[in-house]
Write a protein that holds these residues in place. Structure first.
Motif, short mmCIF file in Angstrom:
data_model
loop_
_atom_site.label_atom_id
_atom_site.label_comp_id
_atom_site.label_asym_id
_atom_site.label_seq_id
_atom_site.Cartn_x
_atom_site.Cartn_y
_atom_site.Cartn_z
N PRO A 46 -2.47 6.11 0.73
CA PRO A 46 -3.29 5.16 -0.03
C PRO A 46 -2.95 3.72 0.31
O PRO A 46 -1.78 3.38 0.52
N THR A 47 -3.97 2.88 0.35
CA THR A 47 -3.75 1.47 0.64
C THR A 47 -2.98 0.79 -0.49
O THR A 47 -1.98 0.13 -0.27
N ILE B 232 3.88 -0.15 -8.40
CA ILE B 232 2.73 -0.38 -7.52
C ILE B 232 3.19 -0.14 -6.10
O ILE B 232 4.15 -0.77 -5.63
N TYR B 233 2.52 0.79 -5.41
CA TYR B 233 2.85 1.09 -4.02
C TYR B 233 1.78 0.51 -3.10
O TYR B 233 0.58 0.57 -3.41
N THR B 234 2.23 -0.02 -1.96
CA THR B 234 1.30 -0.55 -0.96
C THR B 234 1.56 0.13 0.37
O THR B 234 2.65 0.66 0.63
N ASN B 235 0.58 0.09 1.23
CA ASN B 235 0.73 0.65 2.58
C ASN B 235 1.21 -0.44 3.52
O ASN B 235 0.45 -1.35 3.86
N ILE B 236 2.47 -0.35 3.94
CA ILE B 236 3.00 -1.26 4.95
C ILE B 236 3.43 -0.51 6.20
O ILE B 236 4.02 -1.10 7.11
N PHE B 237 3.14 0.80 6.25
CA PHE B 237 3.65 1.63 7.32
C PHE B 237 2.58 2.28 8.20
O PHE B 237 2.83 2.54 9.37
N ALA B 238 1.44 2.61 7.65
CA ALA B 238 0.47 3.45 8.35
C ALA B 238 -0.77 2.64 8.70
O ALA B 238 -1.70 2.51 7.90
N PRO B 239 -0.82 2.05 9.91
CA PRO B 239 -1.97 1.22 10.28
C PRO B 239 -3.24 2.06 10.38
O PRO B 239 -3.17 3.27 10.64
N PRO B 240 -4.38 1.38 10.14
CA PRO B 240 -4.56 -0.07 9.95
C PRO B 240 -4.15 -0.52 8.54
O PRO B 240 -4.41 0.17 7.56
#
Length: 302
Positions: free
Chosen positions: A71-72, A150-158
């Motif tokens: 998830p983004t 709150i989790y963010t996507n900093i690993f799985a591009p884009p």
């Protein structure tokens, strides 16, 4: 309305607890005493703010989200959260935790952020990893306050752009400011400066790009979002280390704080990484003047 009493942006080093509390002094790395002292000083910036709730920003290290469905942006909405995965216990000696949640604030943030154009995923079965447990250990080791993760996507591009992360921070700030409660809320987010994980630059004397680290800290410390948006891209971060895009979570925290100078800034050039500790006080600095000796150690950009 709620009071946002502090915003903390920090790196998260999973070996801190093992290197300091769990290792006898005679066996510790040479940097351990100073590292512990820096962290304890930083902890006081949160304690002085007297928070009652914590909004915590982190990222899942492929423990429960993977390239097939990452998830983004995601928010947890649970009465409690189990924390620490087996490999984190095994490799880093991070203890397990059970943290109280705050479903009301989670739901309010979820709706408020969706109303502002951020389509969040929501989890009722989220397990917390070291991106959130590390700042619990360093800034609130008693683990006694309810959290909203709150989790963010900093690993799985884009990945989303730096501007999207900053805009999300601004939206989080708006929703917290409107929350109909007399609670004092602190926001704590962790990310990275230049960092290599599993690559050829992983265990060098410094982080992969010490000059970039210094510049990035100055941008954050002086609230210079224009410079960040002009200079920080996926490509520029990736050249400084394969995990450097974790800097985006620090940009998000600047969004929550606003484009303002930080009230507290400290860093430590540790083996293979630079650790950073930064605090803003949106409601005014609650510390006595005598306790502000580390404030803005860099008055002008390096």
């Amino acid at each position: 309305m709620a009071t946002l009493s502090a915003v903390l942006a920090t790196t998260h080093h999973p070996f801190f607890y093992k290197a300091t509390e769990l290792t006898p002094p005679e066996e510790q790395i040479p940097d351990a005493p100073e590292w512990k002292q820096r962290v304890e000083s930083y902890r006081e910036t949160l304690t002085a703010a007297e928070p009652e709730l914590l909004v915590m920003v982190g990222s899942d290290h492929f423990h429960q989200f993977f390239y097939d469905n990452y998830p983004t942006f995601l928010i947890g909405k649970q009465p409690r959260y189990d924390a620490t995965f087996y490999n984190e216990e095994r490799e880093f000696s991070i203890p397990t935790f059970q943290l109280e949640g705050h479903e009301e604030l989670s739901g309010y943030l979820l709706q408020g952020l969706m109303d502002r154009g951020f389509d969040f995923s929501v989890s009722h079965e989220l397990k917390i990893d070291h991106s959130i447990i590390c700042p619990i250990i360093t800034t609130r080791p008693q683990a006694d306050l309810p959290i909203v993760p709150i989790y963010t996507n900093i690993f799985a591009p884009p990945l989303p752009s730096p501007k999207r992360f900053y805009d999300l921070g601004r939206a989080i700030r708006e929703v917290i400011d409107e929350y109909p409660s007399d609670k004092r809320i602190a926001a704590i987010g962790t990310g990275h400066l230049s960092l290599e994980l599993g690559g050829p630059r992983m265990f060098e004397e410094h982080g992969p790009d010490p000059e970039w680290d210094v510049q990035a800290i100055d941008w954050l410390a002086h609230g210079d979002i224009e410079a960040i948006l002009e200079n920080v891209t996926w490509e520029s971060m990736s050249t400084t280390g394969n995990a450097t895009p974790g800097f985006l979570d620090l940009v998000l925290m600047l969004g929550i704080a606003g484009p303002e100078k930080a009230d507290y800034i400290d860093d430590l050039d540790l083996f293979h990484t630079r650790e950073m500790y930064m605090t803003w006080y949106p409601a005014g600095d609650p510390r006595p003047a005598s306790g502000r000796k580390h404030d803005l150690r860099r008055e002008t950009p390096a």
